[in-house]
Design a protein around this motif. Structure first.
Motif, PDB file in Angstrom:
ATOM      1  N   LEU A 225       0.824  -1.204   0.000  1.00 48.35           N
ATOM      2  CA  LEU A 225       0.000   0.000   0.000  1.00 48.35           C
ATOM      3  C   LEU A 225       0.863   1.261   0.000  1.00 48.35           C
ATOM      4  O   LEU A 225       0.498   2.282  -0.614  1.00 48.35           O
ATOM      5  CB  LEU A 225      -0.932  -0.005   1.213  1.00 48.35           C
ATOM      6  CG  LEU A 225      -1.953  -1.157   1.253  1.00 48.35           C
ATOM      7  CD1 LEU A 225      -2.747  -1.127   2.551  1.00 48.35           C
ATOM      8  CD2 LEU A 225      -2.897  -1.092   0.050  1.00 48.35           C
ATOM      9  N   GLY A 226       2.017   1.205   0.694  1.00 52.72           N
ATOM     10  CA  GLY A 226       2.905   2.365   0.709  1.00 52.72           C
ATOM     11  C   GLY A 226       3.464   2.677  -0.665  1.00 52.72           C
ATOM     12  O   GLY A 226       3.515   3.845  -1.086  1.00 52.72           O
ATOM     13  N   LEU A 227       3.886   1.647  -1.391  1.00 50.21           N
ATOM     14  CA  LEU A 227       4.411   1.856  -2.743  1.00 50.21           C
ATOM     15  C   LEU A 227       3.308   2.345  -3.677  1.00 50.21           C
ATOM     16  O   LEU A 227       3.534   3.211  -4.543  1.00 50.21           O
ATOM     17  CB  LEU A 227       5.008   0.549  -3.274  1.00 50.21           C
ATOM     18  CG  LEU A 227       6.353   0.119  -2.671  1.00 50.21           C
ATOM     19  CD1 LEU A 227       6.731  -1.286  -3.151  1.00 50.21           C
ATOM     20  CD2 LEU A 227       7.462   1.105  -3.070  1.00 50.21           C
ATOM     21  N   ALA A 228       2.084   1.772  -3.492  1.00 49.37           N
ATOM     22  CA  ALA A 228       0.961   2.220  -4.322  1.00 49.37           C
ATOM     23  C   ALA A 228       0.664   3.712  -4.084  1.00 49.37           C
ATOM     24  O   ALA A 228       0.395   4.455  -5.036  1.00 49.37           O
ATOM     25  CB  ALA A 228      -0.274   1.367  -4.003  1.00 49.37           C
ATOM     26  N   ALA A 229       0.721   4.131  -2.833  1.00 48.00           N
ATOM     27  CA  ALA A 229       0.495   5.545  -2.523  1.00 48.00           C
ATOM     28  C   ALA A 229       1.626   6.405  -3.054  1.00 48.00           C
ATOM     29  O   ALA A 229       1.392   7.522  -3.561  1.00 48.00           O
ATOM     30  CB  ALA A 229       0.379   5.726  -0.991  1.00 48.00           C
ATOM     31  N   ALA A 230       2.845   5.911  -2.992  1.00 44.21           N
ATOM     32  CA  ALA A 230       4.010   6.700  -3.444  1.00 44.21           C
ATOM     33  C   ALA A 230       3.977   6.969  -4.935  1.00 44.21           C
ATOM     34  O   ALA A 230       4.358   8.053  -5.389  1.00 44.21           O
ATOM     35  CB  ALA A 230       5.297   5.974  -3.073  1.00 44.21           C
ATOM     36  N   VAL A 231       3.532   5.999  -5.728  1.00 48.86           N
ATOM     37  CA  VAL A 231       3.491   6.187  -7.188  1.00 48.86           C
ATOM     38  C   VAL A 231       2.166   6.753  -7.646  1.00 48.86           C
ATOM     39  O   VAL A 231       1.971   6.984  -8.856  1.00 48.86           O
ATOM     40  CB  VAL A 231       3.805   4.858  -7.917  1.00 48.86           C
ATOM     41  CG1 VAL A 231       5.177   4.330  -7.535  1.00 48.86           C
ATOM     42  CG2 VAL A 231       2.727   3.808  -7.643  1.00 48.86           C
ATOM     43  N   GLY A 232       1.218   6.907  -6.712  1.00 46.36           N
ATOM     44  CA  GLY A 232      -0.060   7.524  -7.050  1.00 46.36           C
ATOM     45  C   GLY A 232      -0.969   6.668  -7.876  1.00 46.36           C
ATOM     46  O   GLY A 232      -1.650   7.152  -8.803  1.00 46.36           O
ATOM     47  N   LEU A 233      -1.032   5.361  -7.554  1.00 47.47           N
ATOM     48  CA  LEU A 233      -1.931   4.461  -8.277  1.00 47.47           C
ATOM     49  C   LEU A 233      -3.393   4.865  -8.010  1.00 47.47           C
ATOM     50  O   LEU A 233      -3.774   5.182  -6.881  1.00 47.47           O
ATOM     51  CB  LEU A 233      -1.725   3.012  -7.836  1.00 47.47           C
ATOM     52  CG  LEU A 233      -0.556   2.251  -8.481  1.00 47.47           C
ATOM     53  CD1 LEU A 233      -0.439   0.868  -7.857  1.00 47.47           C
ATOM     54  CD2 LEU A 233      -0.753   2.128  -9.990  1.00 47.47           C
ATOM     55  N   HIS A 234      -4.221   4.806  -9.041  1.00 43.40           N
ATOM     56  CA  HIS A 234      -5.661   5.068  -8.862  1.00 43.40           C
ATOM     57  C   HIS A 234      -6.414   4.336  -9.945  1.00 43.40           C
ATOM     58  O   HIS A 234      -5.862   3.933 -10.979  1.00 43.40           O
ATOM     59  CB  HIS A 234      -5.948   6.572  -8.936  1.00 43.40           C
ATOM     60  CG  HIS A 234      -5.431   7.221 -10.202  1.00 43.40           C
ATOM     61  ND1 HIS A 234      -6.129   7.165 -11.378  1.00 43.40           N
ATOM     62  CD2 HIS A 234      -4.284   7.914 -10.430  1.00 43.40           C
ATOM     63  CE1 HIS A 234      -5.428   7.802 -12.321  1.00 43.40           C
ATOM     64  NE2 HIS A 234      -4.321   8.269 -11.774  1.00 43.40           N
ATOM     65  N   GLY A 235      -7.702   4.169  -9.725  1.00 42.99           N
ATOM     66  CA  GLY A 235      -8.515   3.408 -10.666  1.00 42.99           C
ATOM     67  C   GLY A 235      -8.891   4.207 -11.880  1.00 42.99           C
ATOM     68  O   GLY A 235      -8.737   5.415 -11.952  1.00 42.99           O
TER      69      GLY A 235
END
Length: 474
Positions: free
Chosen positions: A464-474
């Motif tokens: 989840l931290g890496l997803a937040a860092a790269v700004g993943l979104h649907g």
């Protein structure tokens, strides 16, 4: 003609061994139909038929039969087989079943049975009794047997002092072979089973051993001191039984002398006792890792529930800790719901990897393969394994996610998280049990909780931290 017919009939009659094989399956377990037949005979009050069926069995198989019966059937079964439930059967019984049966016997009967056993087996029967029952049994025993058991009970549980037999053969250094043989033949109260003779000094300190085969093949005039083997493995009376088993395994011992703190010979331990200990300790470590208590199907329900529930409550606390990490990323999960679907994969695979490393480490510590001499090398080895497994799993899951969801960035994030969590699993899987061992805490008891917590927390946090860092979104 009649003689021939009689001989033919005798040849056709099954021997005791053949009768026993008829009631055993291919894996040497009592067949269900045989167990049912015996119990039916008991229920119908036909004790004679029950005894006839059971009589050919080995004591260990009689013990199995009693254990296979339901708790409410055992009292009637034991009563029907009273003549066959002897000291050997009692020694073979599961400790929980034996404890119940012994508690229902008269102290005089327990004393009689215990007196027929080696000291270590007698102690195993008496040590679990209530204090008043224990005193009553000891009062009913012969003075020599009582003194031996009372001495054994002064030693801590699961030590060599509890495990050892007091009946052994010890001779002085100045005797010759002829004197030893005459002593063995003429003395009525010697041990029944032994493989070697211990040679002792005037202070009763063991100075060597002599195998029976060596004695029998040597001339009568040969001095025992000339044919004895001076090098021997001595077992301190306070040594933990697991360490005793490791010595037997390492040095391929058949028997070994047990000495008190002053170095005097006080008993011996034989390999038949050690086989049981090795099996017990190996199973115990596995069960401790899972928090399943004794893991014995004959254990009473109340203590079983209490032990398992204790660890489940602890695991509930660690699960709440892991869930709190997820709570920090609620906004990211809300923006991209697919993260909630994939994050259990990272934590689950990390948990599995950590369990593998943990199992290997705990076993290595238990068998003395892992010591302070090679701990650093073990860390390096497990780090390489964790890195290789993490890269392999990361590439596999990363490519699969990228292809399935048409999102290369999501694939890279889950691949990186998988690598990170596998490395954490490898490091924690060895670091936790080694640290507990250094603190003199059994690593099998507490390690699993720490390892699974670490992999769950790091799995969620990395993904989840890496997803937040790269700004993943649907």
């Amino acid at each position: 003609m009649s003689e021939r017919n009689t001989l033919d009939d005798e040849l056709l009659e099954p021997t005791a061994d053949e009768a026993e094989r008829d009631v055993m399956d291919s894996e040497d377990r009592l067949r269900p139909d045989f167990v049912a037949e015996v119990l039916d005979a008991v229920h119908e009050g036909d004790a004679e038929t029950a005894r006839t069926l059971v009589e050919p069995l080995h004591p260990a198989d009689v013990a199995d039969l009693i254990e296979l019966a339901r708790a409410d059937e055992r009292e009637g079964l034991v009563a029907a087989l009273a003549e066959l439930v002897d000291a050997e059967v009692l020694a073979e019984l599961n400790e929980h079943v034996r404890e119940i049966l012994v508690s229902e016997m008269a102290p005089e009967r327990v004393a009689e049975l215990a007196g027929e056993l080696d000291t270590d087996d007698a102690v195993a029967i008496i040590e679990d009794l209530e204090e008043d029952e224990q005193r009553a049994v000891l009062r009913a025993m012969e003075p020599d047997d009582r003194a031996a058991i009372e001495e054994a009970l002064t030693y801590a549980e699961e030590t060599a002092g509890r495990l050892m037999q007091r009946d052994l053969i010890a001779v002085p250094t100045h005797w010759n072979v002829g004197q030893v043989i005459d002593y063995l033949r003429s003395e009525p109260d010697l041990a029944d089973d032994f493989w070697e003779v211990f040679v002792v000094s005037p202070a009763h300190h063991p100075v060597g051993t002599c195998k029976l085969s060596t004695i029998l093949r040597s001339p009568r005039a040969t001095r025992i001191a000339d044919i004895m083997v001076e090098e021997q493995t001595l077992i301190p009376v306070g040594m933990d039984q697991e360490d005793v088993a490791l010595r037997f395994q390492k040095y391929a011992l058949v028997s070994a002398a047990v000495v008190d703190p002053s170095g005097r010979l006080v008993g011996m331990i034989t390999v038949d006792d050690i086989v049981h200990i090795i099996q017990q300790e190996a199973g115990e470590d596995v069960l401790l890792l899972s928090g399943a208590g004794d893991g014995d199907i004959n254990e009473p329900l109340a203590p079983t529930i209490r032990r398992r529930l204790t660890w489940l409550v602890i695991n509930l606390g660690t699960a709440i800790l892991a869930a709190s990490v997820v709570g920090f990323f609620q906004s990211e999960i809300a923006a991209f719901a697919l993260l909630a679907v994939l994050m259990p994969i990272v934590s689950g695979m990390g948990g599995n990897a950590g369990t593998q490393t943990l199992a290997v480490t705990v076993r290595a510590l238990a068998t003395n393969q892992l010591t302070s001499s090679n701990t650093v090398r073990m860390f390096g080895r497990e780090f390489k394994i964790a890195l290789a497994n993490g890269l392999s799993l990361g590439v596999l899951i990363g490519c699969g996610v990228a292809f399935l969801f048409h999102n290369p960035m999501l694939g890279m994030v889950i691949a990186a998280a998988m690598i990170i969590n596998n490395l954490v699993a490898g490091i924690v899987g060895i670091m936790v049990p080694v640290t507990l061992e250094r603190l003199r805490i059994d690593p099998a008891v507490s390690s699993a909780v720490f390892v699974t917590t670490a992999t769950d927390v790091m799995g969620f946090f990395s993904f989840l931290g890496l997803a937040a860092a790269v700004g993943l979104h649907g």
